[in-house]
Design a protein around this motif. Structure first.
Motif, PDB file in Angstrom:
ATOM      1  N   SER A  46     -52.244  28.630  11.905  1.00 36.48           N
ATOM      2  CA  SER A  46     -52.014  27.787  10.729  1.00 36.48           C
ATOM      3  C   SER A  46     -51.799  26.335  11.161  1.00 36.48           C
ATOM      4  O   SER A  46     -51.236  26.063  12.219  1.00 36.48           O
ATOM      5  N   GLN A  47     -52.268  25.446  10.332  1.00 36.41           N
ATOM      6  CA  GLN A  47     -52.164  24.014  10.621  1.00 36.41           C
ATOM      7  C   GLN A  47     -51.633  23.284   9.389  1.00 36.41           C
ATOM      8  O   GLN A  47     -52.287  23.251   8.337  1.00 36.41           O
ATOM      9  N   PRO A  48     -50.436  22.645   9.498  1.00 38.55           N
ATOM     10  CA  PRO A  48     -49.957  21.821   8.380  1.00 38.55           C
ATOM     11  C   PRO A  48     -50.802  20.555   8.252  1.00 38.55           C
ATOM     12  O   PRO A  48     -51.171  19.922   9.245  1.00 38.55           O
ATOM     13  N   ILE A  49     -51.123  20.190   7.047  1.00 41.80           N
ATOM     14  CA  ILE A  49     -51.896  18.969   6.761  1.00 41.80           C
ATOM     15  C   ILE A  49     -51.025  18.066   5.895  1.00 41.80           C
ATOM     16  O   ILE A  49     -50.649  18.442   4.775  1.00 41.80           O
ATOM     17  N   GLU A  50     -50.693  16.890   6.444  1.00 40.18           N
ATOM     18  CA  GLU A  50     -49.826  15.950   5.727  1.00 40.18           C
ATOM     19  C   GLU A  50     -50.633  15.217   4.664  1.00 40.18           C
ATOM     20  O   GLU A  50     -51.731  14.694   4.931  1.00 40.18           O
ATOM     21  N   LEU A  51     -50.091  15.133   3.507  1.00 39.81           N
ATOM     22  CA  LEU A  51     -50.706  14.432   2.377  1.00 39.81           C
ATOM     23  C   LEU A  51     -49.808  13.282   1.934  1.00 39.81           C
ATOM     24  O   LEU A  51     -48.621  13.220   2.275  1.00 39.81           O
ATOM     25  N   GLY A  52     -50.354  12.402   1.165  1.00 37.53           N
ATOM     26  CA  GLY A  52     -49.575  11.297   0.610  1.00 37.53           C
ATOM     27  C   GLY A  52     -49.375  10.127   1.559  1.00 37.53           C
ATOM     28  O   GLY A  52     -48.532   9.261   1.295  1.00 37.53           O
ATOM     29  N   GLY A  53     -50.124  10.093   2.663  1.00 36.98           N
ATOM     30  CA  GLY A  53     -49.996   8.968   3.604  1.00 36.98           C
ATOM     31  C   GLY A  53     -48.701   8.970   4.391  1.00 36.98           C
ATOM     32  O   GLY A  53     -48.186   7.898   4.724  1.00 36.98           O
ATOM     33  N   LYS A  54     -48.196  10.172   4.697  1.00 38.16           N
ATOM     34  CA  LYS A  54     -46.919  10.255   5.411  1.00 38.16           C
ATOM     35  C   LYS A  54     -47.001   9.637   6.803  1.00 38.16           C
ATOM     36  O   LYS A  54     -46.098   8.910   7.229  1.00 38.16           O
ATOM     37  N   ARG A  55     -48.060   9.964   7.539  1.00 37.27           N
ATOM     38  CA  ARG A  55     -48.144   9.473   8.915  1.00 37.27           C
ATOM     39  C   ARG A  55     -48.267   7.950   8.943  1.00 37.27           C
ATOM     40  O   ARG A  55     -47.612   7.271   9.738  1.00 37.27           O
ATOM     41  N   ALA A  56     -49.100   7.392   8.089  1.00 33.48           N
ATOM     42  CA  ALA A  56     -49.242   5.933   8.049  1.00 33.48           C
ATOM     43  C   ALA A  56     -47.930   5.259   7.650  1.00 33.48           C
ATOM     44  O   ALA A  56     -47.571   4.196   8.181  1.00 33.48           O
ATOM     45  N   ALA A  57     -47.194   5.877   6.725  1.00 40.60           N
ATOM     46  CA  ALA A  57     -45.913   5.303   6.304  1.00 40.60           C
ATOM     47  C   ALA A  57     -44.899   5.348   7.434  1.00 40.60           C
ATOM     48  O   ALA A  57     -44.132   4.392   7.632  1.00 40.60           O
ATOM     49  N   ARG A  58     -44.893   6.451   8.217  1.00 41.32           N
ATOM     50  CA  ARG A  58     -43.966   6.540   9.353  1.00 41.32           C
ATOM     51  C   ARG A  58     -44.288   5.490  10.403  1.00 41.32           C
ATOM     52  O   ARG A  58     -43.387   4.851  10.965  1.00 41.32           O
ATOM     53  N   VAL A  59     -45.565   5.298  10.687  1.00 37.39           N
ATOM     54  CA  VAL A  59     -45.959   4.295  11.682  1.00 37.39           C
ATOM     55  C   VAL A  59     -45.556   2.896  11.224  1.00 37.39           C
ATOM     56  O   VAL A  59     -45.044   2.084  12.008  1.00 37.39           O
ATOM     57  N   ALA A  60     -45.748   2.608   9.949  1.00 38.02           N
ATOM     58  CA  ALA A  60     -45.370   1.290   9.430  1.00 38.02           C
ATOM     59  C   ALA A  60     -43.863   1.080   9.521  1.00 38.02           C
ATOM     60  O   ALA A  60     -43.395  -0.012   9.904  1.00 38.02           O
ATOM     61  N   ALA A  61     -43.081   2.105   9.191  1.00 35.91           N
ATOM     62  CA  ALA A  61     -41.623   1.982   9.267  1.00 35.91           C
ATOM     63  C   ALA A  61     -41.172   1.795  10.717  1.00 35.91           C
ATOM     64  O   ALA A  61     -40.277   0.993  11.004  1.00 35.91           O
ATOM     65  N   ALA A  62     -41.773   2.546  11.650  1.00 33.30           N
ATOM     66  CA  ALA A  62     -41.411   2.393  13.056  1.00 33.30           C
ATOM     67  C   ALA A  62     -41.803   1.014  13.580  1.00 33.30           C
ATOM     68  O   ALA A  62     -41.085   0.417  14.395  1.00 33.30           O
ATOM     69  N   SER A  63     -42.922   0.491  13.121  1.00 35.68           N
ATOM     70  CA  SER A  63     -43.344  -0.856  13.542  1.00 35.68           C
ATOM     71  C   SER A  63     -42.365  -1.908  13.045  1.00 35.68           C
ATOM     72  O   SER A  63     -42.039  -2.862  13.771  1.00 35.68           O
ATOM     73  N   ARG A  64     -41.896  -1.746  11.809  1.00 42.29           N
ATOM     74  CA  ARG A  64     -40.906  -2.698  11.293  1.00 42.29           C
ATOM     75  C   ARG A  64     -39.584  -2.583  12.053  1.00 42.29           C
ATOM     76  O   ARG A  64     -38.890  -3.575  12.282  1.00 42.29           O
ATOM     77  N   ALA A  65     -39.210  -1.372  12.452  1.00 39.97           N
ATOM     78  CA  ALA A  65     -37.995  -1.199  13.260  1.00 39.97           C
ATOM     79  C   ALA A  65     -38.146  -1.873  14.614  1.00 39.97           C
ATOM     80  O   ALA A  65     -37.192  -2.453  15.147  1.00 39.97           O
ATOM     81  N   TYR A  66     -39.356  -1.827  15.171  1.00 38.82           N
ATOM     82  CA  TYR A  66     -39.609  -2.513  16.448  1.00 38.82           C
ATOM     83  C   TYR A  66     -39.500  -4.030  16.274  1.00 38.82           C
ATOM     84  O   TYR A  66     -38.952  -4.725  17.137  1.00 38.82           O
ATOM     85  N   ASP A  67     -40.003  -4.546  15.155  1.00 39.28           N
ATOM     86  CA  ASP A  67     -39.859  -5.985  14.886  1.00 39.28           C
ATOM     87  C   ASP A  67     -38.389  -6.377  14.791  1.00 39.28           C
ATOM     88  O   ASP A  67     -37.992  -7.442  15.270  1.00 39.28           O
ATOM     89  N   THR A  68     -37.585  -5.519  14.168  1.00 36.59           N
ATOM     90  CA  THR A  68     -36.147  -5.795  14.083  1.00 36.59           C
ATOM     91  C   THR A  68     -35.507  -5.800  15.459  1.00 36.59           C
ATOM     92  O   THR A  68     -34.680  -6.665  15.769  1.00 36.59           O
ATOM     93  N   ALA A  69     -35.894  -4.855  16.308  1.00 41.13           N
ATOM     94  CA  ALA A  69     -35.343  -4.816  17.668  1.00 41.13           C
ATOM     95  C   ALA A  69     -35.752  -6.054  18.466  1.00 41.13           C
ATOM     96  O   ALA A  69     -34.961  -6.591  19.246  1.00 41.13           O
ATOM     97  N   GLN A  70     -36.962  -6.524  18.274  1.00 38.95           N
ATOM     98  CA  GLN A  70     -37.405  -7.733  18.959  1.00 38.95           C
ATOM     99  C   GLN A  70     -36.627  -8.958  18.465  1.00 38.95           C
ATOM    100  O   GLN A  70     -36.265  -9.834  19.264  1.00 38.95           O
ATOM    101  N   ALA A  71     -36.355  -9.017  17.164  1.00 42.67           N
ATOM    102  CA  ALA A  71     -35.560 -10.129  16.641  1.00 42.67           C
ATOM    103  C   ALA A  71     -34.137 -10.082  17.176  1.00 42.67           C
ATOM    104  O   ALA A  71     -33.542 -11.120  17.494  1.00 42.67           O
ATOM    105  N   GLU A  72     -33.568  -8.890  17.304  1.00 45.92           N
ATOM    106  CA  GLU A  72     -32.234  -8.763  17.890  1.00 45.92           C
ATOM    107  C   GLU A  72     -32.246  -9.189  19.355  1.00 45.92           C
ATOM    108  O   GLU A  72     -31.282  -9.793  19.842  1.00 45.92           O
ATOM    109  N   LEU A  73     -33.321  -8.880  20.074  1.00 43.59           N
ATOM    110  CA  LEU A  73     -33.446  -9.305  21.466  1.00 43.59           C
ATOM    111  C   LEU A  73     -33.487 -10.822  21.570  1.00 43.59           C
ATOM    112  O   LEU A  73     -32.842 -11.420  22.440  1.00 43.59           O
ATOM    113  N   GLN A  74     -34.226 -11.471  20.680  1.00 37.67           N
ATOM    114  CA  GLN A  74     -34.283 -12.926  20.679  1.00 37.67           C
ATOM    115  C   GLN A  74     -32.925 -13.531  20.344  1.00 37.67           C
ATOM    116  O   GLN A  74     -32.515 -14.539  20.944  1.00 37.67           O
TER     117      GLN A  74
END
Length: 444
Positions: free
Chosen positions: A115-143
């Motif tokens: 069996s293979q779960p298939i994600e619907l509703g753009g879950k993976r793209a939304a997770r990647v976008a949220a993680a990218s924004r978290a990385y931007d926040t970490a970079q701003a904290e580093l600066q």
């Protein structure tokens, strides 16, 4: 804002009478404020004198930005958050299952299923976008952390530079006081002056000796603070830190419009904005979770009783009847609202800090300029005139002491104004970012 201060004990230098055997010579005034590599700076003991080359501000900044533990921790945090982007983009793993019906071999049914779960509703793209924004926040904290460390190094560097000058002046004054006490004793023995003059000289020497010891202790503490910015051992590094700079060089004063225009690009402002974007991306993640995923299965079933194999195909879809992820979505929405409020609060706070630092820089520069150009020359002239007049019997010894006290108080005020100017410049640098006000350098 970081602050460096000048001890009021420098006023004890005002009691330094110096005589010659024939006539009263002029009391030697401290030379202009300048610290260079060629001049050794005494510390608490001769054995603790630094033997390494003097450190410039760019070198101190390079050390701190490369080895500061807090900055290293911020880098590690940014690296850790970067790994979450990779994890957010992976797809769910497939599942393998096996089922056996009946213990008897002849009537047993065995099924294998993939069996293979298939994600619907753009879950993976939304997770990647949220993680990218978290990385931007970490970079701003580093600066922002880098800007804090830079301001801390600049303040600690100038503190060491200031304390080195205090030690030099205090030790020079102590040598003069000792010579004055010796000459006063010989003149008392010769009957030329009252024993009260020798008592005054000894009191002056004791006061200057205390000031010299205090200056040496403050220098050690300042060196420890500077060494700590790059992770140096507090007890073992203080003797090895000697700095090279010119205390007569004031930090430049940029225009208010120029620095205020950079406020929107300050690290803390960028962090607050990226925090809003991160929670907005998290809202999208929670919205995508309301759409159920589909699990597709494919397999084969062996029926021993019938003696044949059968294909299996299935689809599984959860029904969002009770759990529609409504609580997590509401939390993300409120977190996004909170991030917007925090952005407004950060903007107000940084605006006030920048205005205060700019005002302090302007006032300190003006005070240092007036002291250097107007008051110091006048105090020096008054002291020279009093010393010459006392030599020819026109003024009393108290007049000379008053003139000398005024001169040394003025020099102390000038050092304090310089310290305030560099502390304010470092605060502006901290608020605006690492490279915002890199034009000032006390090593030049």
């Amino acid at each position: 804002m970081y602050r460096v201060s000048v001890s009021s004990g420098m006023l004890a230098l005002a009691l330094l009478p110096v005589w010659t055997d024939g006539a009263v010579a002029q009391i030697v005034a401290p030379p202009p404020v300048h610290v260079s590599e060629s001049k050794s700076v005494p510390t608490a003991s001769p054995s603790s004198a630094p033997s390494t080359p003097a450190l410039t501000l760019p070198q101190a900044l390079e050390r701190a930005l490369a080895a500061n533990p807090e900055l290293s921790a911020a880098r590690r945090e940014a690296e850790a958050v970067a790994a979450t982007i990779r994890q957010a983009g992976v797809i769910p793993n497939p599942n393998v299952s096996m089922a056996v019906e009946d213990r008897r071999r002849d009537t047993r049914t065995t099924a294998f299923e993939l069996s293979q779960p298939i994600e619907l509703g753009g879950k993976r793209a939304a997770r990647v976008a949220a993680a990218s924004r978290a990385y931007d926040t970490a970079q701003a904290e580093l600066q922002a952390k880098a800007a804090d460390i830079r301001a801390l190094v600049i303040t600690a560097f100038f503190s060491v530079l200031l304390e080195q000058e205090r030690v030099r002046l205090a030790n020079a004054a102590l040598s003069i006081a000792q010579r004055g006490t010796d000459i006063a004793g010989r003149r008392v023995m010769a009957g030329k002056v009252s024993p009260v003059e020798e008592t005054r000289a000894r009191i002056a020497e004791a006061g200057v000796r205390l000031e010299s010891q205090q200056a040496a202790s403050d220098l050690i503490l300042a060196r420890r603070k500077l060494a700590a910015t790059w992770g140096g051992n507090a007890m073992g590094m203080q003797a090895a830190v000697q700095v090279d700079g010119n205390l007569n060089s004031l930090p430049p004063e940029p225009s208010w419009d120029a620095i205020y225009a950079q406020l929107q690009d300050a690290p803390l402002m960028q962090r607050a904005r990226t925090e809003i974007q991160r929670w907005q991306a998290q809202v999208d993640v929670e919205k995508s979770k309301r759409i159920p995923d589909v699990t597709v299965s494919l397999g084969m079933q062996r029926n021993n009783e019938l003696g044949r194999d059968q294909a299996l195909f299935g689809v599984s879809i959860p029904l969002p009847v009770f759990d529609r992820n409504q609580g997590n979505l509401l939390e993300a929405l409120r977190r996004a609202d909170k991030a917007g409020d925090e952005l407004a609060a950060v903007a107000i706070r940084l605006d006030g800090e920048l205005a205060q630092a700019y005002t302090t820089l302007h006032n300190a520069r003006e005070q240092a300029r007036v002291l250097r150009d107007d008051i110091l020359p006048g105090a020096q002239s008054a002291y020279d005139a009093a010393a010459r007049g006392f030599e020819f019997g026109k003024f009393s010894f108290l007049d000379v002491l008053d003139a000398q006290r005024t001169l040394l108080q003025t020099r102390t005020q000038h050092l304090r104004a310089m310290a305030d100017a560099y502390a304010a410049a470092a605060e502006i640098d901290r608020v605006l970012g690492v490279s915002a006000s890199a034009s000032f350098n006390p090593s030049k």
